[in-house]
Design a protein around this motif. Structure first.
Motif, PDB file in Angstrom:
ATOM      1  N   LYS A 151       0.853  -1.186   0.000  1.00  0.00           N
ATOM      2  CA  LYS A 151       0.000   0.000   0.000  1.00  0.00           C
ATOM      3  C   LYS A 151       0.894   1.243   0.000  1.00  0.00           C
ATOM      4  O   LYS A 151       2.072   1.176   0.352  1.00  0.00           O
ATOM      5  N   HIS A 152       0.300   2.353  -0.421  1.00  0.00           N
ATOM      6  CA  HIS A 152       1.032   3.607  -0.513  1.00  0.00           C
ATOM      7  C   HIS A 152       0.512   4.580   0.536  1.00  0.00           C
ATOM      8  O   HIS A 152      -0.692   4.853   0.603  1.00  0.00           O
ATOM      9  N   VAL A 153       1.401   5.095   1.362  1.00  0.00           N
ATOM     10  CA  VAL A 153       1.047   6.088   2.384  1.00  0.00           C
ATOM     11  C   VAL A 153       1.798   7.375   2.065  1.00  0.00           C
ATOM     12  O   VAL A 153       3.022   7.367   1.888  1.00  0.00           O
ATOM     13  N   THR A 154       1.054   8.476   1.986  1.00  0.00           N
ATOM     14  CA  THR A 154       1.662   9.778   1.718  1.00  0.00           C
ATOM     15  C   THR A 154       1.816  10.532   3.030  1.00  0.00           C
ATOM     16  O   THR A 154       0.861  10.665   3.799  1.00  0.00           O
ATOM     17  N   TYR A 155       3.030  11.027   3.241  1.00  0.00           N
ATOM     18  CA  TYR A 155       3.328  11.717   4.503  1.00  0.00           C
ATOM     19  C   TYR A 155       4.079  13.016   4.219  1.00  0.00           C
ATOM     20  O   TYR A 155       5.127  12.998   3.573  1.00  0.00           O
ATOM     21  N   ASP A 156       3.544  14.108   4.682  1.00  0.00           N
ATOM     22  CA  ASP A 156       4.220  15.401   4.579  1.00  0.00           C
ATOM     23  C   ASP A 156       4.666  15.842   5.954  1.00  0.00           C
ATOM     24  O   ASP A 156       3.905  15.763   6.925  1.00  0.00           O
ATOM     25  N   ALA A 157       5.901  16.338   6.034  1.00  0.00           N
ATOM     26  CA  ALA A 157       6.434  16.790   7.318  1.00  0.00           C
ATOM     27  C   ALA A 157       5.549  17.860   7.928  1.00  0.00           C
ATOM     28  O   ALA A 157       5.244  17.844   9.124  1.00  0.00           O
ATOM     29  N   VAL A 158       5.110  18.810   7.103  1.00  0.00           N
ATOM     30  CA  VAL A 158       4.177  19.850   7.537  1.00  0.00           C
ATOM     31  C   VAL A 158       2.836  19.539   6.881  1.00  0.00           C
ATOM     32  O   VAL A 158       2.699  19.612   5.659  1.00  0.00           O
ATOM     33  N   SER A 159       1.886  19.194   7.683  1.00  0.00           N
ATOM     34  CA  SER A 159       0.633  18.632   7.181  1.00  0.00           C
ATOM     35  C   SER A 159      -0.404  19.697   6.810  1.00  0.00           C
ATOM     36  O   SER A 159      -0.514  20.734   7.460  1.00  0.00           O
ATOM     37  N   SER A 160      -1.153  19.389   5.750  1.00  0.00           N
ATOM     38  CA  SER A 160      -2.347  20.165   5.387  1.00  0.00           C
ATOM     39  C   SER A 160      -3.556  19.236   5.407  1.00  0.00           C
ATOM     40  O   SER A 160      -4.537  19.445   4.695  1.00  0.00           O
ATOM     41  N   SER A 161      -3.488  18.221   6.247  1.00  0.00           N
ATOM     42  CA  SER A 161      -4.477  17.146   6.232  1.00  0.00           C
ATOM     43  C   SER A 161      -5.891  17.633   6.526  1.00  0.00           C
ATOM     44  O   SER A 161      -6.860  17.177   5.922  1.00  0.00           O
ATOM     45  N   THR A 162      -6.034  18.588   7.454  1.00  0.00           N
ATOM     46  CA  THR A 162      -7.389  19.054   7.795  1.00  0.00           C
ATOM     47  C   THR A 162      -8.031  19.777   6.612  1.00  0.00           C
ATOM     48  O   THR A 162      -9.223  19.599   6.348  1.00  0.00           O
ATOM     49  N   ALA A 163      -7.265  20.591   5.897  1.00  0.00           N
ATOM     50  CA  ALA A 163      -7.807  21.279   4.719  1.00  0.00           C
ATOM     51  C   ALA A 163      -8.138  20.279   3.620  1.00  0.00           C
ATOM     52  O   ALA A 163      -9.153  20.421   2.913  1.00  0.00           O
ATOM     53  N   LEU A 164      -7.305  19.254   3.456  1.00  0.00           N
ATOM     54  CA  LEU A 164      -7.567  18.206   2.473  1.00  0.00           C
ATOM     55  C   LEU A 164      -8.845  17.445   2.819  1.00  0.00           C
ATOM     56  O   LEU A 164      -9.666  17.142   1.948  1.00  0.00           O
ATOM     57  N   ASP A 165      -8.996  17.136   4.101  1.00  0.00           N
ATOM     58  CA  ASP A 165     -10.183  16.410   4.545  1.00  0.00           C
ATOM     59  C   ASP A 165     -11.451  17.216   4.262  1.00  0.00           C
ATOM     60  O   ASP A 165     -12.464  16.673   3.790  1.00  0.00           O
ATOM     61  N   LEU A 173      -2.784  19.979  -6.226  1.00  0.00           N
ATOM     62  CA  LEU A 173      -2.591  18.567  -5.895  1.00  0.00           C
ATOM     63  C   LEU A 173      -1.304  18.398  -5.094  1.00  0.00           C
ATOM     64  O   LEU A 173      -0.450  17.578  -5.406  1.00  0.00           O
ATOM     65  N   ILE A 174      -1.176  19.192  -4.047  1.00  0.00           N
ATOM     66  CA  ILE A 174       0.041  19.194  -3.230  1.00  0.00           C
ATOM     67  C   ILE A 174      -0.326  18.923  -1.775  1.00  0.00           C
ATOM     68  O   ILE A 174      -1.502  18.880  -1.408  1.00  0.00           O
ATOM     69  N   ARG A 175       0.710  18.735  -0.943  1.00  0.00           N
ATOM     70  CA  ARG A 175       0.524  18.522   0.495  1.00  0.00           C
ATOM     71  C   ARG A 175      -0.590  17.502   0.757  1.00  0.00           C
ATOM     72  O   ARG A 175      -1.511  17.741   1.537  1.00  0.00           O
ATOM     73  N   LYS A 176      -0.516  16.353   0.092  1.00  0.00           N
ATOM     74  CA  LYS A 176      -1.599  15.378   0.148  1.00  0.00           C
ATOM     75  C   LYS A 176      -1.412  14.332   1.241  1.00  0.00           C
ATOM     76  O   LYS A 176      -2.036  13.278   1.235  1.00  0.00           O
ATOM     77  N   GLY A 177      -0.540  14.635   2.187  1.00  0.00           N
ATOM     78  CA  GLY A 177      -0.317  13.708   3.289  1.00  0.00           C
ATOM     79  C   GLY A 177      -1.581  13.440   4.097  1.00  0.00           C
ATOM     80  O   GLY A 177      -2.433  14.303   4.249  1.00  0.00           O
ATOM     81  N   ASP A 178      -1.680  12.222   4.639  1.00  0.00           N
ATOM     82  CA  ASP A 178      -2.868  11.792   5.396  1.00  0.00           C
ATOM     83  C   ASP A 178      -2.450  11.461   6.823  1.00  0.00           C
ATOM     84  O   ASP A 178      -1.776  10.460   7.069  1.00  0.00           O
ATOM     85  N   ASN A 179      -2.838  12.304   7.772  1.00  0.00           N
ATOM     86  CA  ASN A 179      -2.453  12.101   9.172  1.00  0.00           C
ATOM     87  C   ASN A 179      -2.910  10.750   9.702  1.00  0.00           C
ATOM     88  O   ASN A 179      -2.179  10.061  10.432  1.00  0.00           O
TER      89      ASN A 179
END
Length: 1017
Positions: A210-224, A381-387
């Motif tokens: 499986k593929h997990v995307t992780y960004d050091a500085v998250s934008s997960s709430t805005a993505l959600d 389509l950036i900062r697509k990390g998923d907390n």
């Protein structure tokens, strides 16, 4: 040099009694020189009593100098081309279009190369290229030549070959497949269509992967939130050029919010044209770049910001979700809401609050406004990390469920708050692979260190936003034995094609109607974007939930990224470490920012020592039981009372030069990847020494340095009211300074005459120009100790000023009221302290290239002189380092080389190693110790432009002349050109009624001019 042989210059010298020889000898030397004493017998040479003067007179200075240099100078071997590449012409730069994307920063750029070496980043100015380079992107070319890069792959800490790596990974994947063990690809956001296809192929071949995307500085709430409303994990795009009213709640959109890149659109709206300009209201806790540029700034805690957002939502939509009273800021927030509603489609609201409900309200408000600046269709389509996915991965690793972990572009052992849990899980993973540029905190704990190439050595593609496709191409052959992540994926899935061929096929399928060569040449391709899927969410519940937000006690910590350092990927880059923060003006550090009131309560302080250096208290910050020790403190004007700020990206140790191991690791406090935390702060022992380049915080009412006015006055009053010409005394009569001159002027209308225009309305203080100047002009890095001594070498500085009262206008009024000597002294002393919520102004200052330059008249050796084209030149070989010119410069823009900064182990930065020196621009001298230097107005660039036009038999086009700073400026603040071209933009700007010169009353007649700052209050 000693020899017993005797040499004759002519046949006449064989005759000792020749009158001709004697006459010539007397004419050449008026006194006898004891030549026998030092050119006689070899045995007596060392005991010679001759003087250096005698030696030079005898053999001539040039001969002696060459002889001595031959004895002591190093031998440098030159290796010529055996077969010269067709595309390389020695001495002529080549430019290649590419794209920078590292998961945090992205930009469409051109790379300037010399003889095959990338040496500078430029903006790609094609109409389709809309993402400009920030300071970190400009500095990324130096990271290519980082001496700490991994040179080849390693297995279990030992050097290995790629065939060994592929065999080990293939074995591990086969074992995982047989046992049903989990395989995880953990990557940063790559936004790469070709890579996405390769990952899909990999997962198809490895069913347990499986593929997990992780960004050091998250934008997960805005993505959600975006996914809940529009059904896709992305971030809305904004065009601030289309907005008349901008309201931002905790979003530094001139910094790193949603990847940044909004300067250009924002700058267009901020230039007063036809009596109009946009109005910007910023609600925030930390003083940010966006807040510093706002017309109205409202400091609120994070909790209060949530209530402010609910109140604005109520006004725009007519809802009644409540929201607590905001005290003295209640009126200002409600006024902002009314202005936003009145603007309707010309209004826009953005927010950086790390809360899903807050991000839902942002979408609801912009939809209700029908905002033209809000564009969900062309989503980023950036900062697509998923907390949540990252948290689940850590749990799976700790449970021993992950068999093979393959990482690319991530460093979780540094950037995760729960790094210790990840480290524990990593010990239970059978095999871990880290694709990395450096042997960082995660790589050293991994089974395999896969040496990855720099983006300037790589092929790739990027889709930063929908409908905007970009190609990444290599600009140099790989320096080391590296391999791209994509190449490895192909090898592990049995795909025998090259990644280049694969990329070409994908690119051709996306860029329909465009040839591959054109796509690579332009670097970008755009296409129409379809309508966004409809969508809605329970906005009412989100508003009600947000309205219940409460302060949980303690100070509210806001974690942010600094303009220079970002997420810390380039922490080993000396240009970025020495880059002064636009707000605090401090370099080589991160620190906790605190308001003056909170500092007094906690006993924290800042003070200046005898040498002018800034010192500050240490503190201990505790978040959810995690303590960060010895965090230095800066008392920050504009910091909301009850809040503190701390920058991420510092405190790294692995794969870092010792000089760059600075600051504290704020990621330890980044719990659940939420930038908003509740913290406890206590004073610690000791004081910290800062390297701060600007100690003067306020203008103290000196309105002739930064001139500003309001939009109302600008529209209704004559220019002589808001942009008065300074008056001086001539024969005891008040006379405009522009009409008085101590010098005879020359005719400057013939040929080129260069001017630089700087619009204070456009300058956001981003600092991209500072790094671009470093790269173009080989500006040295001197280190923290020297910066603290005010010996920084920046040719271009961006002065930042706070108002002492609430506004700069208030400063002027206060100063005007002062009467008498003692009252004036007391008033001015008080004005040295900035307001708790000041207005802020930025002013770039470099050598002003004065037509009547005071530096030129005091140089005893004529090292600095004026050119026909308006530039103030420096002949480095003539400079003897008297520093008279620096003393006589009213703008304080000259820099003195106190030491030799290149090839000197005392300054162990990029100029001290062969790899780092590859970034040096061969068109610009590397200066030596004892030499004065300063902005040259990039004369090498202007001359190259003139020669190019001459070679092509044409006139230079308007806009073709550039300096490093003007080319780097994406907001439109800096415009460079030939003022003698009356149809050119610079000539028109020079005649604009907002134009003024810095310190015009002293009569230096600069070739740099500024434009009055206009505020839409």
């Amino acid at each position: 040099m000693a020899s017993n042989k005797k040499y004759w210059k002519s046949v006449e010298e064989l005759d000792q009694n020749s009158s001709i020889v004697e006459t010539l000898r007397n004419n050449e030397f008026v006194e006898e020189i004891p030549t026998d004493e030092f050119l006689g017998d070899a045995a007596t040479l060392s005991a010679s009593s001759t003087t250096r003067r005698d030696f030079l007179k005898y053999v001539g200075f040039s001969t002696a100098a060459a002889s001595l240099a031959a004895c002591e100078g190093p031998v440098v071997k030159s290796i010529p081309y055996v077969v010269q590449p067709e595309e390389i012409i020695p001495g002529v730069a080549d430019y290649y279009a590419t794209t920078m994307m590292d998961g945090f920063d992205f930009a469409n750029i051109l790379i300037k190369t010399r003889e095959g070496r990338p040496i500078k980043v430029e903006n790609n100015n094609l109409p389709n290229a809309k993402f400009g380079a920030n300071a970190r992107v400009h500095a990324s070319v130096l990271s290519l030549y980082d001496s700490m890069r991994v040179k080849q792959p390693k297995i279990a800490g030992k050097d290995a070959s790629w065939s060994d790596v592929n065999a080990a990974v293939a074995k591990s994947l086969a074992e995982a497949k047989a046992k049903g063990g989990q395989v995880v690809l953990l990557t940063n956001t790559m936004s790469s269509p070709s890579t996405d296809r390769l990952i899909a192929d990999f997962i198809a071949k490895n069913p347990t992967a499986k593929h997990v995307t992780y960004d050091a500085v998250s934008s997960s709430t805005a993505l959600d939130a975006f996914q809940m409303v529009y059904g896709e994990r992305a971030l809305a795009e904004y065009d601030f050029a289309k907005a008349d009213v901008i309201v931002s709640i905790g979003a530094d959109f001139l910094g790193d919010w949603q990847g940044g890149g909004y300067d250009a659109g924002y700058g267009k709206g901020r230039m007063p044209k036809n009596g109009k300009m946009s109005k910007h209201i910023q609600i925030e806790a930390n003083m940010s770049l966006a807040g510093a540029n706002a017309d109205k700034r409202i400091p609120l805690t994070v909790t209060e910001q949530k209530h402010a957002l609910v109140k604005i939502y109520n006004v725009i939509t007519g809802a009644s979700a409540g929201g607590a009273n905001l005290g003295k800021q209640e009126e200002a927030v409600m006024k902002a809401a009314q202005q936003l509603k009145a603007a309707a489609g010309k209004g826009v609201l953005v927010s950086g609050l790390d809360d899903v409900n807050a991000q839902l309200l942002v979408l609801a408000i912009n939809k209700a406004l029908s905002s033209e600046a809000f564009n969900p269709a062309a989503a980023r389509l950036i900062r697509k990390g998923d907390n949540k996915a990252v948290a689940q991965l850590v749990a799976d690793m700790k449970a021993g469920a992950v068999h093979t972990l393959i990482m690319n572009g991530v460093n979780p052992l540094y950037t995760l708050a729960n790094a210790s849990e990840f480290a524990e899980g990593l010990t239970k993973v059978k095999m871990s692979v880290a694709f990395t540029l450096r042997e960082d905190e995660t790589a050293v704990k991994s089974t395999i260190v896969a040496a990855a190439p720099h983006y300037l050595e790589s092929w790739g593609d990027v889709m930063i936003s929908k409908g905007h496709y970009a190609i990444m191409q290599p600009t140099i052959r790989p320096l080391f034995d590296t391999k791209q992540f994509q190449e490895a994926l192909m090898a592990w899935t049995g795909n025998t094609a090259s990644y280049y061929d694969f990329l070409k096929a994908v690119g051709s399928s996306i860029a329909v109607g465009t040839t591959w060569n054109k796509l690579v040449h332009d670097g970008v391709y755009t296409s129409e974007v379809g309508a966004v899927a409809g969508g809605s969410a329970d906005f009412g519940t989100a508003a009600s939930t947000l309205a219940q937000a409460k302060n949980e006690g303690g100070l509210e910590l806001v974690l942010y990224t600094k303009t220079g350092m970002g997420d810390g990927q380039q922490a080993n880059n000396p240009w970025l470490q020495e880059f002064p923060d636009p707000i605090t003006r401090a370099s080589w550090d991160n620190y906790v920012t605190v308001s003056k009131k909170d500092a007094e309560k906690l006993g924290l302080q800042n003070y200046n020592v005898a040498n002018g250096g800034l010192n500050g208290s240490y503190s201990t910050i505790e978040v959810a039981g995690v303590k960060l020790q010895n965090v230095p403190v800066i008392i920050q004007p504009g910091q909301a009372v009850g809040t503190i700020g701390l920058a991420l990206g510092y405190g790294r140790k692995e794969a870092m030069q010792e000089e760059m191991q600075v600051g504290v690791n704020a990621y330890k406090l980044y719990a659940n990847q939420n930038a908003n935390q509740v913290a406890k702060v206590t004073k610690a022992e000791g004081d910290h020494e800062f390297a701060c380049v600007q100690l003067q915080k306020t203008l103290m009412g000196r309105g002739d340095i930064i001139k500003e006015t309001t939009l109302e006055i600008f529209n209704t009053k004559d220019a002589e009211i808001w942009n008065p010409v300074p008056m001086v005394s001539l024969d005891h009569q008040e006379t405009p300074a522009t009409e008085v001159d101590l010098w005879n002027s020359f005719d400057r209308t013939v040929g080129h005459h260069f001017n630089l225009s700087i619009d204070l309305n456009g300058c956001t203080g981003c600092g991209a120009c500072v790094i671009a100047c470093h790269a173009e002009n080989n500006v040295p890095v001197v280190g923290k100790s020297e910066v603290r001594r005010s010996r920084d070498m920046h040719w271009l500085r961006i002065d930042r000023y706070y108002s002492s009262e609430e506004t700069f206008k208030g400063d002027g009024e206060l100063k005007a009221k002062a009467v008498g000597l003692l009252n004036s002294i007391d008033t001015l002393t008080g004005m040295e302290d900035p307001s708790e919520n000041p207005q802020v102004a930025f002013q770039p200052v470099m050598c002003q290239h004065c037509n009547h330059a005071p530096c030129e008249t005091v140089c005893p050796v004529a090292a600095t002189s004026h050119g026909r084209q308006g530039q103030n030149h420096m002949a480095y070989n003539r400079c003897v380092g008297t520093r008279y010119c620096a003393n006589n410069c009213p703008y304080k823009v000259r820099r003195f080389n106190w030491f030799l900064y290149s090839k000197n182990s005392e300054f162990d930065y990029h100029m001290n190693n062969d790899l780092g020196r590859m970034v040096l621009n061969p068109d610009v001298n590397v200066r030596s110790r004892g030499v004065m230097e300063k902005c040259s107005m990039c004369i090498q660039m202007t001359q190259a432009t003139i020669l190019k036009a001459k070679k092509e038999g044409r006139q230079v086009k308007d806009g073709e002349f550039q300096t490093a700073c003007s080319a780097a400026c994406t907001s439109g603040a800096m415009v460079f050109g030939d003022v003698n071209d009356k149809e050119g933009q610079v000539a028109k700007l020079a005649e604009d009624e907002r134009m003024y010169h810095l310190l015009e009353h002293i009569g230096t007649k600069p070739n740099v001019f500024y434009h009055v700052k206009v505020r839409n209050t």
